[in-house]
Design a protein around this motif. Structure first.
Motif, PDB file in Angstrom:
ATOM      1  N   THR A   4       0.835  -1.197   0.000  1.00 58.00           N
ATOM      2  CA  THR A   4       0.000   0.000   0.000  1.00 58.00           C
ATOM      3  C   THR A   4       0.874   1.252   0.000  1.00 58.00           C
ATOM      4  OG1 THR A   4      -0.159  -0.019   2.416  1.00 58.00           O
ATOM      5  CG2 THR A   4      -1.922  -1.112   1.186  1.00 58.00           C
ATOM      6  N   VAL A   5       0.331   2.309  -0.605  1.00 61.85           N
ATOM      7  CA  VAL A   5       0.981   3.617  -0.627  1.00 61.85           C
ATOM      8  C   VAL A   5       0.056   4.600   0.080  1.00 61.85           C
ATOM      9  CG1 VAL A   5       1.903   5.474  -2.050  1.00 61.85           C
ATOM     10  CG2 VAL A   5       2.103   3.101  -2.826  1.00 61.85           C
ATOM     11  N   CYS A   6       0.556   5.243   1.112  1.00 64.49           N
ATOM     12  CA  CYS A   6      -0.228   6.218   1.856  1.00 64.49           C
ATOM     13  C   CYS A   6       0.493   7.559   1.809  1.00 64.49           C
ATOM     14  CB  CYS A   6      -0.419   5.760   3.301  1.00 64.49           C
ATOM     15  SG  CYS A   6      -1.403   6.904   4.291  1.00 64.49           S
ATOM     16  N   ILE A   7      -0.189   8.592   1.321  1.00 67.54           N
ATOM     17  CA  ILE A   7       0.382   9.930   1.229  1.00 67.54           C
ATOM     18  C   ILE A   7      -0.185  10.780   2.359  1.00 67.54           C
ATOM     19  CG2 ILE A   7       0.603  11.993  -0.206  1.00 67.54           C
ATOM     20  CD1 ILE A   7       0.399  10.210  -2.637  1.00 67.54           C
ATOM     21  N   ASP A   8       0.687  11.410   3.122  1.00 65.07           N
ATOM     22  CA  ASP A   8       0.256  12.265   4.220  1.00 65.07           C
ATOM     23  C   ASP A   8      -0.345  13.554   3.672  1.00 65.07           C
ATOM     24  OD1 ASP A   8       1.392  10.328   5.831  1.00 65.07           O
ATOM     25  OD2 ASP A   8       3.278  11.430   6.097  1.00 65.07           O
ATOM     26  N   ASP A   9      -1.531  13.884   4.142  1.00 63.76           N
ATOM     27  CA  ASP A   9      -2.180  15.149   3.777  1.00 63.76           C
ATOM     28  C   ASP A   9      -2.192  15.343   2.267  1.00 63.76           C
ATOM     29  OD1 ASP A   9      -3.477  17.558   4.204  1.00 63.76           O
ATOM     30  OD2 ASP A   9      -1.619  18.706   4.383  1.00 63.76           O
ATOM     31  N   GLN A  10      -2.712  14.352   1.539  1.00 63.58           N
ATOM     32  CA  GLN A  10      -2.742  14.443   0.084  1.00 63.58           C
ATOM     33  C   GLN A  10      -3.647  15.572  -0.369  1.00 63.58           C
ATOM     34  OE1 GLN A  10      -3.541  10.763  -1.904  1.00 63.58           O
ATOM     35  NE2 GLN A  10      -3.790  11.692  -3.921  1.00 63.58           N
ATOM     36  N   GLN A  11      -3.157  16.407  -1.297  1.00 60.73           N
ATOM     37  CA  GLN A  11      -3.892  17.556  -1.791  1.00 60.73           C
ATOM     38  C   GLN A  11      -4.773  17.160  -2.972  1.00 60.73           C
ATOM     39  OE1 GLN A  11      -3.610  20.574  -0.097  1.00 60.73           O
ATOM     40  NE2 GLN A  11      -2.475  19.185   1.255  1.00 60.73           N
ATOM     41  N   PRO A  12      -5.935  17.844  -3.131  1.00 63.11           N
ATOM     42  CA  PRO A  12      -6.775  17.539  -4.302  1.00 63.11           C
ATOM     43  C   PRO A  12      -6.105  17.891  -5.614  1.00 63.11           C
ATOM     44  CG  PRO A  12      -7.604  19.476  -3.125  1.00 63.11           C
ATOM     45  CD  PRO A  12      -6.536  18.872  -2.263  1.00 63.11           C
ATOM     46  N   CYS A  13      -5.152  18.838  -5.563  1.00 64.95           N
ATOM     47  CA  CYS A  13      -4.433  19.233  -6.771  1.00 64.95           C
ATOM     48  C   CYS A  13      -3.132  19.899  -6.367  1.00 64.95           C
ATOM     49  CB  CYS A  13      -5.277  20.187  -7.612  1.00 64.95           C
ATOM     50  SG  CYS A  13      -4.493  20.661  -9.168  1.00 64.95           S
ATOM     51  N   TYR A  14      -2.057  19.608  -7.096  1.00 60.55           N
ATOM     52  CA  TYR A  14      -0.737  20.179  -6.825  1.00 60.55           C
ATOM     53  C   TYR A  14      -0.378  21.180  -7.922  1.00 60.55           C
ATOM     54  CZ  TYR A  14      -0.260  16.423  -3.408  1.00 60.55           C
ATOM     55  OH  TYR A  14      -0.443  15.589  -2.339  1.00 60.55           O
ATOM     56  N   SER A  15       0.527  22.102  -7.591  1.00 60.31           N
ATOM     57  CA  SER A  15       0.908  23.131  -8.557  1.00 60.31           C
ATOM     58  C   SER A  15       2.413  23.235  -8.738  1.00 60.31           C
ATOM     59  CB  SER A  15       0.362  24.491  -8.110  1.00 60.31           C
ATOM     60  OG  SER A  15       0.858  24.839  -6.836  1.00 60.31           O
ATOM     61  N   GLY A  16       3.209  22.436  -8.022  1.00 59.03           N
ATOM     62  CA  GLY A  16       4.658  22.451  -8.175  1.00 59.03           C
ATOM     63  C   GLY A  16       5.358  22.966  -6.932  1.00 59.03           C
TER      64      GLY A  16
END
Length: 411
Positions: A4-16
């Motif tokens: 499994t891959v778990c991302i902390d505080d994953q954002q709905p969209c990234y900008s760089g």
């Protein structure tokens, strides 16, 4: 799932330039031989271009895959049998804002980009076609975890035992319009104009509102230089930068040129019809190879406003939004260009005027515009990213931080 891959505080969209942290968890109920466990953060632009030959004939597909960036971490390298249990490793990546590339073998051709280190394109998925080409395009950003078993033999194929992918939505800062900072919308207003010259006996006040008799028409045809003359200018103002799914601020201005006219008062000008559309162009190309190269651009027409049989008097400045309501087009993708995929837009406008028995057309077929996302509102990411293929096999990359291009000749 064993991996499994778990991302902390994953954002709905990234900008760089964001830091992405998370953890990889691997569970095994029995002893297992493991060579290593890896996590890879990557961006990839893939395109398939087909010639359309009709349903009865086979089509040839040209494919290209361009690695925009790749960052890999080896989390564990036991090279031995590991005991049953649960294992966990943290990871951290920085989301780049530019393509991480060296020299590119893509030729410079509009609307594509071949300059090194250009801004990353947004997440994108589109399938479209016309009479000549069928295009299938995806731009995908993902974090992938893989568990590899020990390689068997010198030429053994290295394929993962387990693999798990988390896809990330991305739209760059360069594709976001900061409304607060760039609040002066007049900066992005462009204007196109055209002057119309008329000669007709109907320009005389005593002849207005009637039709010319046959004898008068013949006289007008034989002696056009003696006819009364009138000139006016039509100006169309439109925005060159547009935020997704927001109204277009467009206006029409009619200016009479009385100094260049022989009449004492301007005649009535009627707008009989108008049409405003947006052409969305998706472009894709396959890299040059022994089998040749193939590219294609497909236009999709988005109708904004269409009116006929108006008979509407126009003078001075006409705000088209006030006259006909908000000029809103459906949710679209932002404008961008990269090595093998692009999305561009053109505004097309057409007006038909009637004055003193003359019909004049004001045609504006090719006005470039750019579509932006609103700055600070990541939820306005283009809708097409929701349809990325979930069963797409993970791409095979060559090396970290190196742009690579591959072309597959025939499907």
């Amino acid at each position: 799932m064993p991996l499994t891959v778990c991302i902390d505080d994953q954002q709905p969209c990234y900008s760089g330039n964001e830091t992405i942290r998370g953890r990889i968890t691997f569970q095994t109920p029995k002893p297992i031989d493991i060579q290593d466990i890896r996590v890879t953060f990557s961006g990839c632009a893939k395109a398939k271009v087909q010639k359309v030959k009709g349903s009865a004939a086979p089509t040839t597909s040209y494919r290209s895959k361009c690695v925009l960036f790749e960052k890999e971490r080896i989390l564990w390298h036991p090279s031995d049998t590991i005991a049953p249990g649960t294992y966990e490793w943290p990871f951290e990546f920085a989301f780049p804002s530019q393509v991480l590339s060296g020299s590119s073998r893509w030729p410079e051709t509009l609307p594509f980009r071949s300059d090194a280190n250009h801004p990353l394109p947004p997440t994108f998925a589109a399938e479209t076609a016309d009479a000549l080409r069928k295009l299938n395009c995806t731009i995908d950003y993902q974090i992938q975890a893989q568990v590899f078993s020990p390689q068997q033999g010198f030429l053994g194929r290295k394929s993962p035992l387990f693999s798990e992918v988390v896809r990330l939505k991305f739209i760059p800062v360069s594709a976001r319009l900061d409304v607060k900072r760039d609040g002066n919308s007049a900066v992005y207003q462009h204007q196109k104009e055209q002057v119309f010259n008329l000669r007709s006996m109907l320009l005389l006040p005593e002849n207005r509102g009637r039709s010319l008799k046959l004898q008068e028409r013949i006289q007008s045809w034989l002696s056009p230089g003696q006819l009364p003359r009138f000139s006016f200018k039509a100006s169309f103002t439109y925005p060159s930068r547009v935020i997704q799914s927001t109204p277009l601020a467009c206006s029409l201005e009619i200016t009479p040129f009385m100094e260049d006219s022989s009449v004492t008062s301007p005649p009535e000008i009627l707008m009989q019809s108008l049409s405003i559309t947006v052409l969305s162009q998706t472009g894709a190309r396959a890299a040059p190879s022994l089998m040749g190269a193939l590219s294609g651009q497909v236009d999709e027409r988005i109708e904004i406003l269409s009116k006929t049989s108006l008979g509407m008097p126009v003078s001075g400045t006409v705000d088209l939004v006030q006259a006909f309501g908000p000029l809103v087009f459906r949710h679209t993708d932002v404008s961008f260009g990269t090595f093998n995929i692009s999305r561009t837009y053109r505004l097309c406008a057409s007006f038909v005027f009637e004055c003193a028995g003359n019909t004049k057309s004001f045609d504006l077929p090719n006005l470039p515009i750019e579509i932006f996302a609103e700055f600070g509102e990541p939820d306005k990411i283009q809708s097409s990213v929701e349809h990325l293929p979930e069963d797409d096999s993970p791409p095979s990359y060559t090396s970290a931080s190196t742009l690579s291009t591959r072309t597959f000749e025939k499907s």
